[in-house]
Design a protein around this motif. Structure first.
Motif, short mmCIF file in Angstrom:
data_model
loop_
_atom_site.label_atom_id
_atom_site.label_comp_id
_atom_site.label_asym_id
_atom_site.label_seq_id
_atom_site.Cartn_x
_atom_site.Cartn_y
_atom_site.Cartn_z
N VAL A 94 3.36 1.35 -6.26
CA VAL A 94 3.96 0.53 -5.20
C VAL A 94 3.16 -0.76 -5.09
O VAL A 94 1.95 -0.74 -4.97
N ASP A 95 3.86 -1.87 -5.18
CA ASP A 95 3.22 -3.18 -5.16
C ASP A 95 2.44 -3.38 -3.85
O ASP A 95 2.92 -3.02 -2.79
N ASP A 96 1.24 -3.94 -3.94
CA ASP A 96 0.40 -4.15 -2.77
C ASP A 96 0.09 -5.64 -2.61
O ASP A 96 -0.93 -6.13 -3.09
N PRO A 97 0.99 -6.39 -1.95
CA PRO A 97 0.81 -7.84 -1.85
C PRO A 97 -0.47 -8.23 -1.11
O PRO A 97 -1.10 -9.22 -1.43
N GLU A 98 -0.85 -7.40 -0.11
CA GLU A 98 -2.06 -7.71 0.64
C GLU A 98 -3.28 -7.60 -0.28
O GLU A 98 -4.14 -8.48 -0.30
N LEU A 158 2.56 8.51 10.90
CA LEU A 158 1.54 7.74 10.17
C LEU A 158 1.91 7.36 8.75
O LEU A 158 1.40 6.39 8.22
N ILE A 159 2.79 8.13 8.09
CA ILE A 159 3.15 7.76 6.72
C ILE A 159 4.66 7.65 6.53
O ILE A 159 5.44 8.27 7.25
N ASN A 160 5.03 6.85 5.57
CA ASN A 160 6.40 6.87 5.05
C ASN A 160 6.28 7.44 3.64
O ASN A 160 5.68 6.80 2.77
N PRO A 161 6.79 8.65 3.41
CA PRO A 161 6.55 9.32 2.13
C PRO A 161 7.09 8.56 0.91
O PRO A 161 6.69 8.86 -0.21
N VAL A 162 7.95 7.60 1.13
CA VAL A 162 8.47 6.83 0.00
C VAL A 162 7.37 5.96 -0.62
O VAL A 162 7.31 5.79 -1.83
N ILE A 163 6.48 5.44 0.21
CA ILE A 163 5.47 4.51 -0.31
C ILE A 163 4.02 4.96 -0.13
O ILE A 163 3.14 4.40 -0.75
N TYR A 196 -7.77 5.76 9.69
CA TYR A 196 -7.66 6.17 11.09
C TYR A 196 -8.77 7.18 11.39
O TYR A 196 -9.05 8.05 10.56
N ARG A 242 -5.28 2.03 5.02
CA ARG A 242 -5.48 2.08 6.46
C ARG A 242 -6.33 3.30 6.78
O ARG A 242 -6.07 4.39 6.26
N THR A 249 -3.41 -10.56 -2.62
CA THR A 249 -3.88 -11.79 -1.97
C THR A 249 -5.40 -11.76 -1.81
O THR A 249 -6.08 -12.76 -2.04
#
Lengths: 81, 255
Positions: free
Chosen positions: A14-18, A66-71, A43, A41, A21
């Motif tokens: 999964v592309d990580d633009p942050e 806390l998560i979206n399993p797609v990404i 926690y 992230r 940068t």
């Protein structure tokens, strides 16, 4: 008291633009050997419950918010403090 | 047609949306999540989730809104969708519908999210007018011309899903709008503002009643909302036609 340390990061692929940068900025600051940055992230969740119950809660927290399993993928560490 | 415009801390554009629904002859009402009580949703004919930065976009954009809505009214919301009442989410509202598993909804409703609206490829908040190409008619797009211009304003709008989900969505023609370059060619950045797979800007579920769109139709409802309104004479902003499409349902209900 329980302390759960949860790291949520992007799945491989999964592309990580942050991260890109930050990598670019580090290169510009003179850290040329930096080839990749992954941003995650972190926690720290403090729970006043017995361990077994706390662990169950954390599973639910991950699933509900806390998560979206797609990404995302995650790591959990639970300790008693 | 009674429309609930759902609010919580940090939503925006609810006033524009309210005015848009009023203009087309619907009966919009604001409904704050904190005031949502069991049985309230069924009084409405349509649910609208506006844009904004609900809960400060913490965790992920739309995630907290979705989790709270799910905790409060998941069964009612499911019934609402299964009754094929229209549900529309704009921008942050689209993010909420994705997090709820109501979109893309390749097979109705999913218990876990099937897609994500991830951080823009540019890693920036993208705020500009974009060109869109209509891919299909739906209750939300029947009156919309083939090419329109609407504003986007988001940091997390890159549509991502597994190749299987994307394939299924395309096979079922669930993409309603795609980003397009002004000359009609395939858009590079900035015309695809976020790097969405297949230039996806708006989708509808497989039932055809849940619609999510990243650009803001309510911010282009009146022509004077467009930066060229003093230079080019026109009657309507392109966002108007999205709401006008919904008017057909309203008229059918009133008949």
């Amino acid at each position: 008291m329980l302390k759960a340390t949860i790291v949520v990061k992007l799945k491989e692929g999964v592309d990580d633009p942050e991260g890109k940068t930050i990598k670019h900025s580090l290169n510009l600051l003179g850290f040329e050997p930096v080839v990749r940055v992954n941003v995650a992230r972190h926690y720290e969740i403090f729970i006043d419950a017995p361990r077994e119950e706390g662990e169950k809660m954390i599973e639910e927290m991950l699933r509900k918010l806390l998560i979206n399993p797609v990404i995302h993928e995650y790591e959990v560490r639970v300790e008693e403090i | 047609m009674k429309v609930a415009i759902l609010q919580m801390e940090g939503t925006n554009c609810e006033e524009e949306s309210y005015m848009a629904f009023k203009e087309i002859g619907a009966e919009p009402e604001y409904l704050h999540l904190n005031l949502l009580r069991p049985g309230m949703l069924e009084d409405y004919d349509m649910l609208f989730i506006p844009g904004g930065f609900s809960s400060g976009d913490y965790v992920r954009a739309g995630a907290i809104f979705a989790a709270r809505l799910k905790a409060k009214a998941w069964n009612e919301l499911r019934k609402f969708v299964e009754a094929e009442k229209p549900v529309m989410g704009v921008c942050n509202g689209f993010q909420v519908l994705i997090e709820l598993g109501l979109l893309p909804g390749t097979d109705g409703i999913s218990d876990v999210p099937e897609a994500a609206l991830a951080t823009n490829e540019s890693n920036r908040f993208e705020c500009r007018w974009v060109h869109l190409k209509k891919e299909r008619d739906s209750i939300f797009s029947a009156n919309v011309p083939d090419r329109i211009v609407l504003p986007v304003a988001h940091a997390e709008g890159r549509f991502i899903a597994s190749p299987r989900v994307i394939e299924e969505m395309e096979a079922q023609r669930q993409v309603v709008f795609r980003y397009i370059a002004p000359d009609g060619s395939k858009p590079d950045y900035p015309w695809n503002p976020n790097g969405s797979i297949n230039d996806i800007a708006a989708v509808v579920n497989s039932y055809g009643n849940v619609f999510g769109i990243m650009p803001h139709p309510e911010r282009a409802f009146f022509w004077y909302q467009h930066p060229d309104w003093t230079r080019i004479p026109r009657n309507r902003g392109d966002g108007y036609y999205v709401f006008e499409s919904l008017m057909r349902i309203i008229e059918a209900k009133n008949r």
